[in-house]
Scaffold this motif. Structure first.
Motif, PDB file in Angstrom:
ATOM      1  N   GLU A 100       0.818  -1.219   0.000  1.00  0.00           N
ATOM      2  CA  GLU A 100       0.000   0.000   0.000  1.00  0.00           C
ATOM      3  C   GLU A 100       0.845   1.259   0.000  1.00  0.00           C
ATOM      4  OE1 GLU A 100      -2.880  -0.244   3.171  1.00  0.00           O
ATOM      5  OE2 GLU A 100      -3.454  -2.231   2.407  1.00  0.00           O
ATOM      6  N   LYS A 101       2.039   1.135   0.582  1.00  0.00           N
ATOM      7  CA  LYS A 101       2.957   2.281   0.662  1.00  0.00           C
ATOM      8  C   LYS A 101       4.315   1.860   0.128  1.00  0.00           C
ATOM      9  CE  LYS A 101       1.118   4.103   4.956  1.00  0.00           C
ATOM     10  NZ  LYS A 101       1.357   4.115   6.399  1.00  0.00           N
ATOM     11  N   ILE A 102       4.966   2.796  -0.570  1.00  0.00           N
ATOM     12  CA  ILE A 102       6.322   2.557  -1.053  1.00  0.00           C
ATOM     13  C   ILE A 102       7.216   3.576  -0.354  1.00  0.00           C
ATOM     14  CG2 ILE A 102       7.775   2.355  -3.117  1.00  0.00           C
ATOM     15  CD1 ILE A 102       5.287   0.668  -3.361  1.00  0.00           C
ATOM     16  N   GLU A 103       8.132   3.089   0.462  1.00  0.00           N
ATOM     17  CA  GLU A 103       8.948   4.026   1.247  1.00  0.00           C
ATOM     18  C   GLU A 103      10.423   3.982   0.854  1.00  0.00           C
ATOM     19  OE1 GLU A 103       7.799   4.887   5.386  1.00  0.00           O
ATOM     20  OE2 GLU A 103       6.789   2.934   5.276  1.00  0.00           O
ATOM     21  N   GLY A 104      10.982   5.178   0.686  1.00  0.00           N
ATOM     22  CA  GLY A 104      12.432   5.307   0.558  1.00  0.00           C
ATOM     23  C   GLY A 104      13.030   4.837  -0.747  1.00  0.00           C
ATOM     24  N   ILE A 105      12.219   4.610  -1.773  1.00  0.00           N
ATOM     25  CA  ILE A 105      12.771   4.063  -3.009  1.00  0.00           C
ATOM     26  C   ILE A 105      12.648   5.058  -4.145  1.00  0.00           C
ATOM     27  CG2 ILE A 105      12.405   2.318  -4.790  1.00  0.00           C
ATOM     28  CD1 ILE A 105      11.471   0.457  -2.422  1.00  0.00           C
ATOM     29  N   LEU A 106      11.448   5.627  -4.287  1.00  0.00           N
ATOM     30  CA  LEU A 106      11.199   6.544  -5.400  1.00  0.00           C
ATOM     31  C   LEU A 106      11.372   7.985  -4.946  1.00  0.00           C
ATOM     32  CD1 LEU A 106       8.055   4.620  -6.622  1.00  0.00           C
ATOM     33  CD2 LEU A 106      10.267   4.704  -7.789  1.00  0.00           C
ATOM     34  N   LYS A 107      11.581   8.857  -5.928  1.00  0.00           N
ATOM     35  CA  LYS A 107      11.827  10.263  -5.618  1.00  0.00           C
ATOM     36  C   LYS A 107      10.592  11.074  -5.997  1.00  0.00           C
ATOM     37  CE  LYS A 107      15.056  13.702  -7.409  1.00  0.00           C
ATOM     38  NZ  LYS A 107      14.878  14.720  -6.405  1.00  0.00           N
ATOM     39  N   CYS A 108      10.197  11.985  -5.112  1.00  0.00           N
ATOM     40  CA  CYS A 108       9.053  12.844  -5.419  1.00  0.00           C
ATOM     41  C   CYS A 108       9.447  13.831  -6.518  1.00  0.00           C
ATOM     42  CB  CYS A 108       8.606  13.595  -4.169  1.00  0.00           C
ATOM     43  SG  CYS A 108       7.186  14.658  -4.509  1.00  0.00           S
ATOM     44  N   PRO A 109       8.610  13.973  -7.566  1.00  0.00           N
ATOM     45  CA  PRO A 109       8.959  14.878  -8.671  1.00  0.00           C
ATOM     46  C   PRO A 109       8.860  16.364  -8.304  1.00  0.00           C
ATOM     47  CG  PRO A 109       6.966  13.592  -9.197  1.00  0.00           C
ATOM     48  CD  PRO A 109       7.341  13.259  -7.784  1.00  0.00           C
ATOM     49  N   ASN A 110       8.305  16.672  -7.155  1.00  0.00           N
ATOM     50  CA  ASN A 110       8.148  18.075  -6.752  1.00  0.00           C
ATOM     51  C   ASN A 110       9.420  18.571  -6.047  1.00  0.00           C
ATOM     52  OD1 ASN A 110       7.461  20.480  -5.519  1.00  0.00           O
ATOM     53  ND2 ASN A 110       5.966  19.571  -4.109  1.00  0.00           N
ATOM     54  N   PRO A 111      10.163  19.489  -6.679  1.00  0.00           N
ATOM     55  CA  PRO A 111      11.438  19.944  -6.087  1.00  0.00           C
ATOM     56  C   PRO A 111      11.243  20.594  -4.717  1.00  0.00           C
ATOM     57  CG  PRO A 111      11.063  20.999  -8.241  1.00  0.00           C
ATOM     58  CD  PRO A 111       9.845  20.179  -7.948  1.00  0.00           C
ATOM     59  N   ALA A 112      10.050  21.146  -4.470  1.00  0.00           N
ATOM     60  CA  ALA A 112       9.808  21.818  -3.192  1.00  0.00           C
ATOM     61  C   ALA A 112       9.380  20.842  -2.090  1.00  0.00           C
ATOM     62  CB  ALA A 112       8.730  22.890  -3.370  1.00  0.00           C
ATOM     63  N   CYS A 113       9.167  19.582  -2.456  1.00  0.00           N
ATOM     64  CA  CYS A 113       8.710  18.588  -1.464  1.00  0.00           C
ATOM     65  C   CYS A 113       9.743  18.428  -0.355  1.00  0.00           C
ATOM     66  CB  CYS A 113       8.486  17.254  -2.165  1.00  0.00           C
ATOM     67  SG  CYS A 113       7.942  15.954  -1.046  1.00  0.00           S
TER      68      CYS A 113
END
Ligand code: CTP
Ligand code: ZN
Length: 155
Positions: A100-113
């Motif tokens: 249900e959750k993916i942690e620590g693997i993918l990068k958020c595309p929002n630079p301000a995140c």
């Protein structure tokens, strides 16, 4: 398999079968396989499958997968089956479950995140749709599509 074996059976290792056609390279990337490890690896792409039209298969000798690798494969190849081979027999057959959750693997595309600005923060995405795959950043709600996930994994 309708046309017989394309590559021979393996003695010990892992066979990832029923990968959506064209995604075997992404699976190899997830496993960090570059081809210079010394163990035998077979890659089969775009072969006929009665269940799915066309499929890819990856066979890796002398290698088992860890939980993180299995979760990542579930993201981009949810139809895949993981077969653990011991002494030529299928010792275990695992179906994939998308977490249900993916942690620590993918990068958020929002630079301000916050996950891109605070070294302590770990990325966390919630699966909002499985097919087509859509993830949402748990911090800034930016969505991540299947194409973007594949792009990140193939980097
Ligand atoms: N396989 C292999 N080496 C072995 C045993 C199996 O490479 N020693 C491969 C088979 O070629 C197949 C996969 O592992 O791609 C799963 O094997 P098996 O369960 O025997 O095949 P199926 O019944 O066709 O699998 P499924 O039900 O998942 O379609
Ligand atoms: Zn975010």
């Amino acid at each position: 398999m309708k046309n017989g074996l394309i590559v021979s059976k393996i003695k010990n290792g892992t066979v990832i079968d029923h990968i959506p056609a064209g995604r075997a390279l992404a699976v190899l990337n997830i496993l960090g396989i570059k081809g210079n490890e010394g163990n035998r690896v077979a890659l089969v792409m775009n072969v006929e499958s009665s269940k799915m039209g066309k499929k890819d298969i990856v066979k890796i000798e002398e290698r088992e997968l860890n939980q993180r690798e299995v979760e990542l494969i579930a993201l981009i190849a949810p139809s895949a089956t993981i077969n653990i081979i011991r002494n030529y027999e299928v010792a275990e057959k695992r179906k994939l479950n998308l977490p249900e959750k993916i942690e620590g693997i993918l990068k958020c595309p929002n630079p301000a995140c916050i996950t891109n600005n605070d070294v302590e923060a770990r990325s966390r995405f919630i699966v909002i749709s499985k097919s087509p795959l859509v993830l949402k950043c748990d911090y800034c709600e930016t969505t991540l599509t299947e194409d973007e996930v594949l792009r990140q994994i193939l980097l």
